[in-house]
Design an enzyme around this catalytic site. Structure first.
Site, PDB file in Angstrom:
ATOM      1  N   SER A 144       0.836  -1.194   0.000  1.00 18.27           N
ATOM      2  CA  SER A 144       0.000   0.000   0.000  1.00 18.27           C
ATOM      3  C   SER A 144       0.881   1.259   0.000  1.00 18.27           C
ATOM      4  O   SER A 144       1.657   1.457  -0.938  1.00 18.27           O
ATOM      5  CB  SER A 144      -0.953  -0.055   1.192  1.00 18.27           C
ATOM      6  OG  SER A 144      -2.015   0.853   1.033  1.00 18.27           O
ATOM      7  N   ASP A 221      -9.890  -5.798  -3.327  1.00 15.42           N
ATOM      8  CA  ASP A 221      -9.311  -4.760  -2.464  1.00 15.42           C
ATOM      9  C   ASP A 221     -10.249  -3.554  -2.430  1.00 15.42           C
ATOM     10  O   ASP A 221     -10.586  -2.988  -3.471  1.00 15.42           O
ATOM     11  CB  ASP A 221      -7.950  -4.371  -3.040  1.00 15.42           C
ATOM     12  CG  ASP A 221      -7.143  -3.466  -2.133  1.00 15.42           C
ATOM     13  OD1 ASP A 221      -7.738  -2.558  -1.510  1.00 15.42           O
ATOM     14  OD2 ASP A 221      -5.924  -3.668  -2.069  1.00 15.42           O
ATOM     15  N   HIS A 254      -7.334  -6.117   0.949  1.00  9.03           N
ATOM     16  CA  HIS A 254      -6.145  -5.286   1.228  1.00  9.03           C
ATOM     17  C   HIS A 254      -5.403  -5.747   2.491  1.00  9.03           C
ATOM     18  O   HIS A 254      -4.415  -5.129   2.884  1.00  9.03           O
ATOM     19  CB  HIS A 254      -6.616  -3.830   1.415  1.00  9.03           C
ATOM     20  CG  HIS A 254      -5.537  -2.795   1.243  1.00  9.03           C
ATOM     21  ND1 HIS A 254      -4.947  -2.520   0.027  1.00  9.03           N
ATOM     22  CD2 HIS A 254      -4.941  -1.937   2.114  1.00  9.03           C
ATOM     23  CE1 HIS A 254      -4.048  -1.555   0.160  1.00  9.03           C
ATOM     24  NE2 HIS A 254      -4.015  -1.184   1.434  1.00  9.03           N
TER      25      HIS A 254
END
Lengths: 287, 287
Positions: A144, A221, A254
Site C-alpha cells: 500500500s 481490495d 487489502h
C-alpha cells in the site's frame, strides 16, 4: 543501535532494535529477521502501509518461514518519525504512521518527516555497520503506502536493488486522495516535487536499466478503484517501453491475510534476482 | 451466529463470527479458517493463552497456509466471557482473557465464567449447525493456558478428538502460581474440583483409550520452570502407562514466533490422526 527484543523463529532470530535517527531527530525502532547461520545475508527491505509500525509485517505476514529457508534477512523500518515532539494529525493517513517515504518541505512536518533520506542514506549505513546483511544484495518490497515507498525508492536507486515488488501499492499518489492529501501537507504545491515521488512518473522518466518489478493486487481490495489503480503503472510502463509484471488475485482484499497468502512468491522472486541459489542448513530445533 | 468479518486467505476464508452464548450469558466472537472447497472439513480447535482473544492465533501463527494445503478448518474460540457486565480483575491472569477453560463455582465469576460447558457443549453444537466442519473429525490444540485447555478438554472427552497437542501448556495448574490463583478464584478450595482440571491428574485417572498426545516446549521459555514444567506431565503419563510425545525446542521462547515455527508440524500430526490423506485442489488465485 540497541537490540531491544529477540525471539528465535524458524531457526533464525526475529530482532527489534532502537536507535536515535539524526535525520528524523527522534528515536526509531527497526525490525530485522536474521536467518540461521553466519551471514552476511541478502536483505529484503519491507516498507509497511498506513497506520503500521515496523512490527505489523513481522507478526502478521508469516514471511520468516520462507526467508529462513532461502537464507534471506528481512529489514522492516517504521513508517514515520515517532515520539512526543513529532508533529501529528488526528487522521490515520497523515502524520505518524503515514510518512509516505518522502522528505517533507513545509512546517510543521519538515523538521522530522524525512523518511526518504532516512531510508536512502541513514538506515542503509547503519544496517551495513550493525546488521549481518550483505548490502551488495538488496531487494525491496512493501504494501500500500509501503508499496509506493518500495516502487519510488527502488526507481530512485535502481542500481541498489536486485528486484522490486509491491502488494497493492499506491502507484500514482499525485492522482489519488491518499497521495494528494499527504503530498499537499508534506510537499506543498510544487508539482515537480510531487512528480519526484510518483511511481508512474518515475518509471516513465528513469533512464538506464531497471530491476525486475512485480506488482501484486487483490481484485477485492476495497481501495483498488479509488486509491491504487495499478493499471496506471502498467500503462506507464508499457508507454515507456518497460516490462513489469502485474499479477491480479481474484477475491483477495487489502489485508495481511492477502499478503500472507502470496509473500512466499515474492520472496522467491527476490531470491531469484538476488542470486540465492540453494537452501542453507536448517537451524537447530527444526526437524 | 453472525458472520462479522471475512478475508480470503490461501485460497480459503478466514472468518469471524459473533453470537450470543446462553452458557456464558454474553456475546462472544469466534474465528474460523475454512479451506477452499465444499467441506465439511476436519476441524482443529485452537485454544489461546492468557490475554488472548480468538484473533491472536489467526493473525500471528501463520497456520492457514498448511491448513489450506491439508484441507483442515481451524476453529478459534475466545479465552473468556466478554462484555461490560462480566466480572473482571485488573491482573492479566484472572478474569477477562483468563477463563482457564473451567466452569467457575463462586461469586463473582460463576455467573459468566463457564468456559468448560461453552466449549464442551454449546459451541460444538453451534459449530455443527453453522460451520462447514465434520464433527466426526475433530482435534484440539492450544498454547499455554490454552494448552491446559486442550489437554484437559481432550482428556475429559477422549473419544471426541482424534489427537491432542499443546505448545508450552500449563500441565499442572494445581501446582503452579497461574493455576493456583485462577482455581482459587474460580473454583474455591475444593481440592477434588481442582483435580478435575489438572492435566497431570487427568492423564493418570482417565480410563480407556486416549488419543495421541504431543507436547511441544521451548527450552528458553521464560515461564518454563515456574509455570509450565512439562516433565510433570511426562512423568504422570509414564507412571500411568501412557505414552505421550514431549518435544523440546532449544532456544525457543513462549511467543507466537515459537508457535509459528512449529505449527506446521502440529497440523501434520493432527492431519495424520484425522485421516487427512491428501491435499485438496488449490484455491483460485493460488498458482
Amino acid at each position: 543501535m540497541d537490540l531491544i527484543d529477540s525471539h528465535m523463529c524458524f531457526g533464525g532470530e526475529q530482532r527489534r532494535y532502537r536507535h536515535t535517527s539524526e535525520t528524523l531527530k527522534c528515536d526509531m525502532t527497526v525490525s530485522l529477521f536474521v536467518p540461521h547461520g553466519a551471514g552476511p545475508f541478502p536483505v529484503l527491505w519491507w516498507l509497511s502501509g498506513l497506520t503500521c509500525t515496523d512490527e505489523n509485517f513481522v507478526t502478521k505476514a508469516g514471511a520468516q518461514r520462507k526467508a529462513a529457508e532461502l537464507g534471506m534477512a528481512i529489514l522492516c523500518p517504521d513508517t514515520s518519525p515517532r515520539g512526543d515532539g513529532v508533529a501529528d494529525d488526528e487522521a490515520y493517513d497523515l502524520g505518524k504512521g503515514a510518512g509516505f517515504y518522502v522528505d517533507a518541505r513545509q512546517s510543521p512536518w519538515a523538521e522530522h518527516y524525512r523518511m526518504e533520506t532516512y531510508l536512502r542514506t541513514e538506515l542503509p549505513a547503519l544496517a551495513e555497520k550493525f546488521f549481518p546483511v550483505d548490502m551488495a544484495r538488496q531487494a525491496i518490497s512493501g504494501h500500500s503506502m509501503g508499496g509506493h515507498g518500495a516502487l519510488t525508492l527502488g526507481l530512485k536507486d535502481p542500481k541498489r536493488y536486485a528486484s522490486i515488488s509491491a502488494f497493492a501499492p499506491i502507484v500514482a499518489p499525485t492522482q489519488v486522495p491518499w497521495g494528494k492529501k499527504a503530498f499537499t501537507a508534506y510537499l506543498g504545491d510544487d508539482e515537480a516535487e510531487w512528480m519526484r515521488h510518483d511511481a508512474c512518473h518515475l518509471i516513465a522518466s528513469t533512464e538506464g536499466e531497471l530491476p525486475p518489478i512485480l506488482i501484486d493486487q487483490g481484485e477485492a481490495d476495497q481501495f483498488l478503484a479509488e486509491q491504487l489503480q495499478p493499471d496506471l503503472f502498467k500503462a506507464a510502463a508499457i508507454e515507456s517501453g518497460r516490462k513489469i509484471d502485474l499479477v491480479l488475485r481474484p477475491g483477495y482484499d487489502h489485508s495481511y491475510f492477502y499478503i500472507a497468502s502470496f509473500i512466499d512468491e515474492h520472496l522467491a522472486f527476490h531470491a531469484k534476482h538476488l542470486g540465492v541459489t540453494s537452501s542453507p542448513p536448517r537451524g537447530r530445533g527444526l526437524r
